[in-house]
Design a protein around this motif. Sequence first.
Motif, PDB file in Angstrom:
ATOM      1  N   ASP A 130       0.924  -1.204  -0.591  1.00  0.00           N
ATOM      2  CA  ASP A 130       0.038   0.064  -0.041  1.00  0.00           C
ATOM      3  C   ASP A 130       0.861   1.137   0.198  1.00  0.00           C
ATOM      4  O   ASP A 130       1.692   1.306   1.279  1.00  0.00           O
ATOM      5  CB  ASP A 130      -1.341   0.276   1.242  1.00  0.00           C
ATOM      6  CG  ASP A 130      -2.210   0.327   1.095  1.00  0.00           C
ATOM      7  OD1 ASP A 130      -1.625   2.422   1.227  1.00  0.00           O
ATOM      8  OD2 ASP A 130      -2.752   0.752   1.891  1.00  0.00           O
TER       9      ASP A 130
ATOM     10  N   ARG B 138      -2.652   3.914  -5.824  1.00  0.00           N
ATOM     11  CA  ARG B 138      -2.425   3.111  -4.767  1.00  0.00           C
ATOM     12  C   ARG B 138      -1.739   2.298  -4.315  1.00  0.00           C
ATOM     13  O   ARG B 138      -1.688   1.911  -3.108  1.00  0.00           O
ATOM     14  CB  ARG B 138      -4.337   2.456  -4.174  1.00  0.00           C
ATOM     15  CG  ARG B 138      -4.323   2.057  -3.198  1.00  0.00           C
ATOM     16  CD  ARG B 138      -5.865   1.731  -3.079  1.00  0.00           C
ATOM     17  NE  ARG B 138      -5.962   0.962  -1.863  1.00  0.00           N
ATOM     18  CZ  ARG B 138      -7.532   0.533  -1.897  1.00  0.00           C
ATOM     19  NH1 ARG B 138      -8.214   0.461  -2.312  1.00  0.00           N
ATOM     20  NH2 ARG B 138      -7.667  -0.524   0.455  1.00  0.00           N
ATOM     21  N   PHE B 139      -1.305   1.056  -5.205  1.00  0.00           N
ATOM     22  CA  PHE B 139      -0.530  -0.405  -4.806  1.00  0.00           C
ATOM     23  C   PHE B 139       0.985   0.260  -5.509  1.00  0.00           C
ATOM     24  O   PHE B 139       0.665   0.551  -6.868  1.00  0.00           O
ATOM     25  CB  PHE B 139      -1.276  -1.233  -4.916  1.00  0.00           C
ATOM     26  CG  PHE B 139      -2.290  -1.175  -3.770  1.00  0.00           C
ATOM     27  CD1 PHE B 139      -2.483  -1.908  -2.824  1.00  0.00           C
ATOM     28  CD2 PHE B 139      -3.826  -1.687  -5.251  1.00  0.00           C
ATOM     29  CE1 PHE B 139      -3.588  -2.037  -2.061  1.00  0.00           C
ATOM     30  CE2 PHE B 139      -4.930  -1.789  -4.240  1.00  0.00           C
ATOM     31  CZ  PHE B 139      -4.675  -2.082  -3.106  1.00  0.00           C
TER      32      PHE B 139
END
Length: 400
Positions: free
Chosen positions: A51, A369-370
């Motif tokens: 993350d 986001r990742f």
Amino acid sequence: MRRFARLALAAACVAGVAVPASPAGRADVALRLARALAVPHAGVTAALAVDLADGSTIFRRRDTVGLVPASNEKLAVTYTALAVLGPTYRIDTTVYGEGELIDGVWHGDLVLKGFGDPTLSRRDLRRLAAQLRAGGVRRVTGGVLGDESFFDAKRVGPLWKRGFYMTESPPLSALTVDRSSYRGRITSEPALAAARAFRDLLVRAGIRVARPAGTGRADGGAFPLATVRSVPMSVLVRWMNGESDNFMAELLLKQLGAVENQQGTTARGAAVVRRTLAAVDVPLAGVRLVDGSGLSPYDRLTAGALVGILEAAWKDPGIRRPFVASLPVAGRSGTLADRLRTPPARGHVIAKTGTTDTASTLAGYVRRRFAFAVLNNGRPVNTDSARRAQDRFASVLAAQ
């Protein structure tokens, strides 16, 4: 609900996934990522997803094992070029004069010196010729020499397969025009071909040259008469990663060695990359950097190192934009134009691909986001199976 969370966590651990303490939803994502990788004949698989907001691990499998990275090696070069040289860095090509100009006649030789621009073209040479003519040069009593001494004279990367020469990359040199092409053919003598092309264009520009083209080095008394510059590094790395350009990756690696380690060699450039990655805490255990393109079978990267590079680029405000912009976009551009073409992945997975006969890899970002990396190795690797596993993995992340 608690029973489901325990079962999901247990199943993920059985699948080889280390799931941090997190809500049941995250454990479920980890389980689905493990299932995504469960593709027959995909070879040895390593993967890591984190993350970007807090650095927490979503999924890991063999993330400390060094595997053949194929063109994911270019991510290390990209980060280092942007961090060390900078997004606005440009590469010069200069004409030096050995002699003097008297009444429109240059008495002596002209030396075309390359400093490693992988995009140098005949158009650039025409601009150099125009600068000389504008400066009053109408005749040259000597010849035109091509100087490639800014880099070493090795034409291929270390330990490349013989078949890679010319097919996977034209000959490497600090002075190459149109990717070592001269009169429609790739030449094994790029500096000589560049000098010949420049002589031809000088004559077309109305500058007579008495002697033929050759190769040599600008002497200590030479001074610059004309210069052209490449596009900025931010554009170079975008061109390199978009279509996975091996030639450009190798020249940028040598550029790092020449600028930072005073020697334009692959080994010196790789040392700069390793030092730069270590400075931002990219884990380097199990990592071996042999070339810039990933063509060497002796290259090794871990999923942890790849994600570490991605995280370092993301955290640096001066690097993030050009680094991310250099990567292909799922279903839209570069080497991902024909992959991940449907929602939720299309347009939301931005990643670098890698393919050789022993490796298939994918590493990049999902929905801002990742950060993730998946490496599949085999002897040979089943590319179709490996890509299916990688695409499924990225799609799970894109669905979050």
